[in-house]
Design a protein around this motif. Structure first.
Motif, PDB file in Angstrom:
ATOM      1  N   VAL A 133       0.818  -1.218   0.000  1.00 28.42           N
ATOM      2  CA  VAL A 133       0.000   0.000   0.000  1.00 28.42           C
ATOM      3  C   VAL A 133       0.849   1.263   0.000  1.00 28.42           C
ATOM      4  O   VAL A 133       0.388   2.335  -0.417  1.00 28.42           O
ATOM      5  N   HIS A 134       2.101   1.166   0.435  1.00 28.70           N
ATOM      6  CA  HIS A 134       2.968   2.341   0.514  1.00 28.70           C
ATOM      7  C   HIS A 134       3.786   2.567  -0.756  1.00 28.70           C
ATOM      8  O   HIS A 134       4.491   3.568  -0.853  1.00 28.70           O
ATOM      9  N   MET A 135       3.695   1.654  -1.709  1.00 31.80           N
ATOM     10  CA  MET A 135       4.461   1.796  -2.941  1.00 31.80           C
ATOM     11  C   MET A 135       3.756   2.762  -3.891  1.00 31.80           C
ATOM     12  O   MET A 135       2.530   2.856  -3.911  1.00 31.80           O
ATOM     13  N   PRO A 136       4.533   3.496  -4.705  1.00 30.52           N
ATOM     14  CA  PRO A 136       3.920   4.491  -5.603  1.00 30.52           C
ATOM     15  C   PRO A 136       3.075   3.851  -6.700  1.00 30.52           C
ATOM     16  O   PRO A 136       3.462   2.845  -7.294  1.00 30.52           O
ATOM     17  N   VAL A 137       1.909   4.441  -6.925  1.00 27.17           N
ATOM     18  CA  VAL A 137       0.992   4.012  -7.985  1.00 27.17           C
ATOM     19  C   VAL A 137       0.563   5.257  -8.761  1.00 27.17           C
ATOM     20  O   VAL A 137       0.279   6.300  -8.171  1.00 27.17           O
ATOM     21  N   SER A 138       0.521   5.143 -10.065  1.00 24.63           N
ATOM     22  CA  SER A 138       0.161   6.286 -10.907  1.00 24.63           C
ATOM     23  C   SER A 138      -1.312   6.652 -10.757  1.00 24.63           C
ATOM     24  O   SER A 138      -2.166   5.773 -10.590  1.00 24.63           O
ATOM     25  N   PRO A 139      -1.654   7.948 -10.847  1.00 24.97           N
ATOM     26  CA  PRO A 139      -3.073   8.339 -10.811  1.00 24.97           C
ATOM     27  C   PRO A 139      -3.854   7.847 -12.020  1.00 24.97           C
ATOM     28  O   PRO A 139      -5.090   7.847 -12.004  1.00 24.97           O
ATOM     29  N   TYR A 140      -3.161   7.408 -13.059  1.00 30.19           N
ATOM     30  CA  TYR A 140      -3.851   6.889 -14.244  1.00 30.19           C
ATOM     31  C   TYR A 140      -4.385   5.475 -14.021  1.00 30.19           C
ATOM     32  O   TYR A 140      -5.219   5.004 -14.793  1.00 30.19           O
ATOM     33  N   ALA A 141      -3.908   4.800 -12.977  1.00 30.18           N
ATOM     34  CA  ALA A 141      -4.407   3.462 -12.636  1.00 30.18           C
ATOM     35  C   ALA A 141      -5.671   3.622 -11.801  1.00 30.18           C
ATOM     36  O   ALA A 141      -5.642   4.246 -10.736  1.00 30.18           O
ATOM     37  N   THR A 142      -6.774   3.063 -12.248  1.00 33.08           N
ATOM     38  CA  THR A 142      -8.066   3.327 -11.602  1.00 33.08           C
ATOM     39  C   THR A 142      -8.701   2.083 -10.985  1.00 33.08           C
ATOM     40  O   THR A 142      -9.837   2.141 -10.530  1.00 33.08           O
ATOM     41  N   GLN A 152       2.786   6.594 -15.986  1.00 32.02           N
ATOM     42  CA  GLN A 152       3.236   7.984 -15.941  1.00 32.02           C
ATOM     43  C   GLN A 152       3.744   8.428 -17.307  1.00 32.02           C
ATOM     44  O   GLN A 152       3.449   9.541 -17.766  1.00 32.02           O
ATOM     45  N   GLU A 153       4.532   7.566 -17.962  1.00 35.64           N
ATOM     46  CA  GLU A 153       5.091   7.921 -19.265  1.00 35.64           C
ATOM     47  C   GLU A 153       3.996   8.055 -20.319  1.00 35.64           C
ATOM     48  O   GLU A 153       3.964   9.025 -21.094  1.00 35.64           O
ATOM     49  N   VAL A 154       3.080   7.090 -20.347  1.00 35.25           N
ATOM     50  CA  VAL A 154       1.987   7.144 -21.320  1.00 35.25           C
ATOM     51  C   VAL A 154       1.078   8.336 -21.031  1.00 35.25           C
ATOM     52  O   VAL A 154       0.658   9.058 -21.940  1.00 35.25           O
ATOM     53  N   GLY A 155       0.787   8.560 -19.736  1.00 30.25           N
ATOM     54  CA  GLY A 155      -0.074   9.676 -19.366  1.00 30.25           C
ATOM     55  C   GLY A 155       0.520  11.019 -19.748  1.00 30.25           C
ATOM     56  O   GLY A 155      -0.193  11.916 -20.237  1.00 30.25           O
ATOM     57  N   CYS A 205       0.343  11.429 -23.540  1.00 35.50           N
ATOM     58  CA  CYS A 205      -1.038  11.731 -23.941  1.00 35.50           C
ATOM     59  C   CYS A 205      -1.419  13.168 -23.576  1.00 35.50           C
ATOM     60  O   CYS A 205      -2.057  13.871 -24.370  1.00 35.50           O
ATOM     61  N   ALA A 206      -1.031  13.609 -22.390  1.00 39.29           N
ATOM     62  CA  ALA A 206      -1.363  14.975 -21.956  1.00 39.29           C
ATOM     63  C   ALA A 206      -0.776  16.003 -22.910  1.00 39.29           C
ATOM     64  O   ALA A 206      -1.404  17.035 -23.204  1.00 39.29           O
ATOM     65  N   GLY A 207       0.420  15.719 -23.409  1.00 35.27           N
ATOM     66  CA  GLY A 207       1.058  16.634 -24.349  1.00 35.27           C
ATOM     67  C   GLY A 207       0.335  16.719 -25.678  1.00 35.27           C
ATOM     68  O   GLY A 207       0.519  17.674 -26.440  1.00 35.27           O
ATOM     69  N   LYS A 208      -0.487  15.728 -25.976  1.00 32.73           N
ATOM     70  CA  LYS A 208      -1.232  15.691 -27.236  1.00 32.73           C
ATOM     71  C   LYS A 208      -2.731  15.928 -27.029  1.00 32.73           C
ATOM     72  O   LYS A 208      -3.530  15.755 -27.948  1.00 32.73           O
ATOM     73  N   GLY A 209      -3.118  16.285 -25.791  1.00 33.22           N
ATOM     74  CA  GLY A 209      -4.529  16.537 -25.514  1.00 33.22           C
ATOM     75  C   GLY A 209      -5.380  15.282 -25.467  1.00 33.22           C
ATOM     76  O   GLY A 209      -6.591  15.332 -25.700  1.00 33.22           O
ATOM     77  N   ILE A 210      -4.749  14.157 -25.178  1.00 36.02           N
ATOM     78  CA  ILE A 210      -5.456  12.870 -25.118  1.00 36.02           C
ATOM     79  C   ILE A 210      -5.657  12.488 -23.656  1.00 36.02           C
ATOM     80  O   ILE A 210      -4.761  12.668 -22.832  1.00 36.02           O
ATOM     81  N   ARG A 211      -6.811  11.950 -23.339  1.00 41.75           N
ATOM     82  CA  ARG A 211      -7.094  11.476 -21.988  1.00 41.75           C
ATOM     83  C   ARG A 211      -6.789   9.987 -21.900  1.00 41.75           C
ATOM     84  O   ARG A 211      -7.129   9.228 -22.811  1.00 41.75           O
ATOM     85  N   TYR A 212      -6.165   9.574 -20.774  1.00 43.69           N
ATOM     86  CA  TYR A 212      -5.733   8.181 -20.624  1.00 43.69           C
ATOM     87  C   TYR A 212      -6.050   7.656 -19.235  1.00 43.69           C
ATOM     88  O   TYR A 212      -5.847   8.362 -18.240  1.00 43.69           O
ATOM     89  N   THR A 213      -6.571   6.434 -19.165  1.00 47.81           N
ATOM     90  CA  THR A 213      -6.720   5.719 -17.899  1.00 47.81           C
ATOM     91  C   THR A 213      -6.442   4.241 -18.149  1.00 47.81           C
ATOM     92  O   THR A 213      -6.545   3.759 -19.278  1.00 47.81           O
ATOM     93  N   ARG A 214      -6.082   3.534 -17.078  1.00 50.49           N
ATOM     94  CA  ARG A 214      -5.886   2.076 -17.172  1.00 50.49           C
ATOM     95  C   ARG A 214      -6.635   1.405 -16.029  1.00 50.49           C
ATOM     96  O   ARG A 214      -6.465   1.761 -14.873  1.00 50.49           O
ATOM     97  N   THR A 235      -1.710   3.408 -30.546  1.00 44.38           N
ATOM     98  CA  THR A 235      -1.487   1.964 -30.393  1.00 44.38           C
ATOM     99  C   THR A 235      -0.007   1.628 -30.502  1.00 44.38           C
ATOM    100  O   THR A 235       0.528   0.851 -29.695  1.00 44.38           O
ATOM    101  N   ALA A 236       0.664   2.205 -31.472  1.00 47.70           N
ATOM    102  CA  ALA A 236       2.092   1.942 -31.667  1.00 47.70           C
ATOM    103  C   ALA A 236       2.901   2.415 -30.465  1.00 47.70           C
ATOM    104  O   ALA A 236       3.830   1.724 -30.019  1.00 47.70           O
ATOM    105  N   PHE A 237       2.548   3.583 -29.919  1.00 41.10           N
ATOM    106  CA  PHE A 237       3.271   4.097 -28.750  1.00 41.10           C
ATOM    107  C   PHE A 237       3.078   3.179 -27.542  1.00 41.10           C
ATOM    108  O   PHE A 237       4.041   2.852 -26.842  1.00 41.10           O
ATOM    109  N   ALA A 238       1.838   2.763 -27.310  1.00 43.54           N
ATOM    110  CA  ALA A 238       1.564   1.872 -26.170  1.00 43.54           C
ATOM    111  C   ALA A 238       2.318   0.554 -26.325  1.00 43.54           C
ATOM    112  O   ALA A 238       2.871   0.021 -25.349  1.00 43.54           O
ATOM    113  N   GLU A 239       2.353   0.028 -27.538  1.00 39.65           N
ATOM    114  CA  GLU A 239       3.049  -1.242 -27.787  1.00 39.65           C
ATOM    115  C   GLU A 239       4.531  -1.139 -27.457  1.00 39.65           C
ATOM    116  O   GLU A 239       5.109  -2.027 -26.807  1.00 39.65           O
TER     117      GLU A 239
END
Length: 308
Positions: free
Chosen positions: A67-76, A162-165, A168-177, A194-198
């Motif tokens: 529970v104390h380990m870092p988790v990205s806000p994009y993980a829901t 964090q990297e994907v988020g 995406c933010a730099g391109k105006g794209i919303r991202y969640t996982r 898709t290519a970037f995520a891969e």
């Protein structure tokens, strides 16, 4: 941050005897059972389910350590405050939606990755890292039935998210996982995303399931983790329709009468509890729906009567 160098301090904080931790880690086959579940595509998903003792240990590892380990806000998913609603809400009213699925997610996580990311050397002495990883890993994969596995995947993919988020933010794209489901929304090229995520998944030994890739423009029904997001977050109409019908027949024929008509074999209390869970799900998404507020009150009263 607490640093663990001695087994005694780790065992004390987990509330589990040190000898028991080692005994369980050395006899894992005795503490798991295999369960096969049918998949929608006709295949079979095999789950490794820990027994109550190992499950308790894994739950303590999750609650005390992970529970104390870092988790990205994009993980829901699988975190405090996480939910299907939280995963869907950022994508409301967007011009396009892209859904990507990670193939064989839990099965593809390596032992070395769990040891390195979930139990890093900066926090744990080497023997403790090995012990904890063994208690959370089984037969070359992260067991899907273990309560520690979802938290571990969030920790492992924290940097990825964090990297994907950020990209995406730099391109105006919303991202969640949400576990192995990634959702992107906005105006973008689906091939580029898709290519970037891969490319970012590959260092983790993870790959996309191309058969589950979905690109949905605004003119079609957009669903994220089971919730419609075209204009607002909502439960799909077919789900509401089926639930209304079931509640109606329960009142018309009585719960036991309705169950008998459908041939439902489970105890009445269990059926009512499942029905209450579905109503609570609707109210979690749309708490203002009065008909389901009333349905919840009726179900609670029926449950009290059934158990009393």
């Amino acid at each position: 941050m607490i640093v663990y160098r001695e087994l005694s301090s780790l065992a004390r904080d987990l509330g589990v005897d040190a000898r028991l931790l080692y005994a369980v880690s050395n006899s894992l086959d005795r503490h798991y059972r295999q369960v096969c579940l049918p998949k929608k595509d006709g295949g079979v998903r095999t789950l490794s389910i820990p027994d109550q003792l190992l499950k308790t240990i894994q739950r303590r590892i999750t609650q005390v350590l992970l529970v104390h380990m870092p988790v990205s806000p994009y993980a829901t998913a699988y975190r405090y405050g996480g939910s299907a609603w939280r995963n869907a809400a950022p994508h409301v009213g967007q011009p396009a939606l892209l859904k990507l699925d990670i193939r064989h997610f839990f099965d593809s996580i390596l032992y070395a990755t769990v040891k390195e990311r979930a139990f890093p050397p900066e926090i744990y002495a080497e023997p403790l890292r090995i012990l904890l990883t063994m208690l959370c890993y089984y037969r070359q994969s992260l067991p899907q039935g273990a309560p520690s596995s979802p938290a571990i995947t969030n920790i492992i993919l924290s940097g990825f998210d964090q990297e994907v988020g950020a990209w995406c933010a730099g391109k105006g794209i919303r991202y969640t996982r949400y576990c192995d489901d990634m959702t992107f929304s906005g105006l973008f090229s689906p091939e580029e995303v898709t290519a970037f995520a891969e490319t970012r998944l590959r260092p983790f030994g993870l790959f996309l399931n191309g058969r589950k890739t979905r690109f949905i423009p605004a003119g079609r029904r957009q669903v994220v983790t089971g919730l419609v997001v075209n204009e607002t977050v909502g439960v799909p109409a077919h789900y509401l329709r089926a639930l209304r019908q079931e509640l109606y027949y329960c009142r018309k024929f009585g719960v036991s009468g309705h169950m008998a008509r459908l041939g439902i074999p489970e105890p009445e209390a269990r059926y009512l509890t499942r029905l209450l869970g579905r109503v609570n799900y609707v109210l979690q998404v749309t708490p203002e729906k009065r008909e389901f507020q009333q349905a919840r009150a009726w179900l609670l009263q029926a449950l009290a009567h059934c158990e009393g």
